[in-house]
Design a protein around this motif. Structure first.
Motif, PDB file in Angstrom:
ATOM      1  N   TRP A 168      39.273  37.524  44.569  1.00 16.25           N
ATOM      2  CA  TRP A 168      38.320  37.182  43.509  1.00 16.25           C
ATOM      3  C   TRP A 168      37.221  38.244  43.427  1.00 16.25           C
ATOM      4  O   TRP A 168      36.822  38.658  42.340  1.00 16.25           O
ATOM      5  CB  TRP A 168      37.737  35.797  43.796  1.00 16.25           C
ATOM      6  CG  TRP A 168      36.814  35.262  42.741  1.00 16.25           C
ATOM      7  CD1 TRP A 168      37.153  34.524  41.647  1.00 16.25           C
ATOM      8  CD2 TRP A 168      35.383  35.424  42.693  1.00 16.25           C
ATOM      9  NE1 TRP A 168      36.028  34.209  40.920  1.00 16.25           N
ATOM     10  CE2 TRP A 168      34.928  34.749  41.532  1.00 16.25           C
ATOM     11  CE3 TRP A 168      34.453  36.066  43.511  1.00 16.25           C
ATOM     12  CZ2 TRP A 168      33.576  34.697  41.181  1.00 16.25           C
ATOM     13  CZ3 TRP A 168      33.107  36.020  43.166  1.00 16.25           C
ATOM     14  CH2 TRP A 168      32.684  35.348  42.011  1.00 16.25           C
ATOM     15  N   ARG A 189      37.434  41.397  44.333  1.00 19.78           N
ATOM     16  CA  ARG A 189      37.984  42.655  43.803  1.00 19.78           C
ATOM     17  C   ARG A 189      38.039  42.614  42.274  1.00 19.78           C
ATOM     18  O   ARG A 189      37.847  43.637  41.605  1.00 19.78           O
ATOM     19  CB  ARG A 189      39.376  42.916  44.375  1.00 19.78           C
ATOM     20  CG  ARG A 189      39.385  43.421  45.809  1.00 19.78           C
ATOM     21  CD  ARG A 189      40.744  43.973  46.189  1.00 19.78           C
ATOM     22  NE  ARG A 189      41.784  42.958  46.132  1.00 19.78           N
ATOM     23  CZ  ARG A 189      42.089  42.146  47.142  1.00 19.78           C
ATOM     24  NH1 ARG A 189      41.433  42.240  48.289  1.00 19.78           N
ATOM     25  NH2 ARG A 189      43.046  41.254  47.028  1.00 19.78           N
ATOM     26  N   ALA A 190      38.327  41.451  41.735  1.00 16.70           N
ATOM     27  CA  ALA A 190      38.444  41.305  40.278  1.00 16.70           C
ATOM     28  C   ALA A 190      37.111  40.962  39.623  1.00 16.70           C
ATOM     29  O   ALA A 190      37.056  40.762  38.410  1.00 16.70           O
ATOM     30  CB  ALA A 190      39.477  40.216  39.956  1.00 16.70           C
ATOM     31  N   ASP A 212      35.897  42.895  36.323  1.00 21.09           N
ATOM     32  CA  ASP A 212      36.695  42.557  35.149  1.00 21.09           C
ATOM     33  C   ASP A 212      36.416  41.134  34.685  1.00 21.09           C
ATOM     34  O   ASP A 212      36.346  40.855  33.484  1.00 21.09           O
ATOM     35  CB  ASP A 212      38.189  42.713  35.454  1.00 21.09           C
ATOM     36  CG  ASP A 212      38.613  44.168  35.570  1.00 21.09           C
ATOM     37  OD1 ASP A 212      37.895  45.034  35.023  1.00 21.09           O
ATOM     38  OD2 ASP A 212      39.630  44.441  36.211  1.00 21.09           O
ATOM     39  N   ARG A 213      36.264  40.235  35.630  1.00 20.35           N
ATOM     40  CA  ARG A 213      35.961  38.842  35.299  1.00 20.35           C
ATOM     41  C   ARG A 213      34.606  38.758  34.583  1.00 20.35           C
ATOM     42  O   ARG A 213      34.461  38.052  33.583  1.00 20.35           O
ATOM     43  CB  ARG A 213      35.938  38.019  36.595  1.00 20.35           C
ATOM     44  CG  ARG A 213      35.446  36.582  36.444  1.00 20.35           C
ATOM     45  CD  ARG A 213      36.500  35.695  35.845  1.00 20.35           C
ATOM     46  NE  ARG A 213      36.088  34.303  35.919  1.00 20.35           N
ATOM     47  CZ  ARG A 213      36.244  33.435  34.920  1.00 20.35           C
ATOM     48  NH1 ARG A 213      36.795  33.829  33.782  1.00 20.35           N
ATOM     49  NH2 ARG A 213      35.861  32.182  35.043  1.00 20.35           N
ATOM     50  N   PRO A 232      40.934  37.472  34.884  1.00 18.88           N
ATOM     51  CA  PRO A 232      41.710  37.426  36.097  1.00 18.88           C
ATOM     52  C   PRO A 232      41.839  35.988  36.581  1.00 18.88           C
ATOM     53  O   PRO A 232      40.924  35.190  36.416  1.00 18.88           O
ATOM     54  CB  PRO A 232      40.879  38.259  37.091  1.00 18.88           C
ATOM     55  CG  PRO A 232      40.011  39.101  36.234  1.00 18.88           C
ATOM     56  CD  PRO A 232      39.727  38.290  35.016  1.00 18.88           C
TER      57      PRO A 232
END
Length: 235
Positions: free
Chosen positions: A214, A216-217, A220-221, A234
């Motif tokens: 979570w 790492r993303a 983007d989230r 994501p």
């Protein structure tokens, strides 16, 4: 300054698509103010020599094709995005209100030092979406760092900084941070719940792995939540 990215094969293909001879390309270049011998055109197409920035822009006009076609790549760096827009360093510097030497140094050092206003003008001049802008000016690490501080601590104090960084309204950024803070908190609640229940180590590791994914993303989230994402959020 080094020669721009250039694809001899794409240049030849573009010429053949519109049925021009090298001599006709040379004539078209001359009409655009770039006087080069026929040998220059054939040298570009053979890969023996690469055109300069000005020659690349003129060749794209002569061949009726976008500059990125002749570059044969997806722009990623600041210079590549500028070239793709057919802008000289001097012209772009003027548009964003930055001294030319400072802008040239920015491209060479791959370090953006512009003000918030110059950053907004840069995004407009190059047609960059906020998520692209963050990557192009090398501030992805800054975004990730601020987001982690926000979800792990007091998210409200990071709202203004993040809004400036991604050029988004503070209200939308605040909503996104609240959601992300709540999502992150649930990982802690689940982890503590399993500790109290004395679950086996495998279950605790599973939650820790989910949280790592979570995080790492997270950029983007966040960009998706503020309306700048290019795809689904994501999972």
């Amino acid at each position: 300054m080094s020669h721009p990215p250039f694809s001899p094969a794409q240049a030849r293909a573009a010429r053949l698509r519109i049925g021009l001879t090298p001599e006709q390309v040379t004539a078209a270049l001359a009409q655009l103010g770039v006087r080069r011998p026929v040998d220059a055109v054939t040298a570009w197409e053979s890969g023996a020599v690469a055109p300069s920035e000005g020659e690349l822009f003129a060749l794209a006009d002569a061949l009726w094709c976008p500059v990125p076609t002749l570059m044969a790549l997806r722009p990623r760096s600041l210079r590549e995005h500028r070239l793709a827009r057919g802008l000289s360093a001097e012209r772009l510097a003027l548009r964003i209100g930055m001294p030319v030497p400072d802008y040239v140094r920015t491209e060479a050092d791959h370090r953006w030092s512009g003000t918030d206003v110059q950053t907004v003008l840069l995004a407009d001049a190059l047609g960059l979406e906020p998520d692209e802008l963050v990557r192009v000016i090398g501030r992805a690490g800054e975004l990730d760092g601020l987001l982690r501080q926000a979800v792990e601590g007091r998210w409200k104090q990071h709202t203004a900084s993040l809004a400036r960084l991604v050029d988004a309204p503070e209200r939308g950024v605040a909503r996104a941070l609240r959601t992300l803070h709540q999502e992150y908190a649930r990982f802690g609640e689940r982890y503590r719940g399993h500790l109290v229940a004395r679950s086996d180590d495998a279950r605790l590791k599973e939650i820790a792995t989910e949280r790592a994914g979570w995080l790492r993303a997270l950029p983007d989230r966040f960009l998706h939540l503020v309306g700048h994402g290019t795809g689904p959020p994501p999972s």
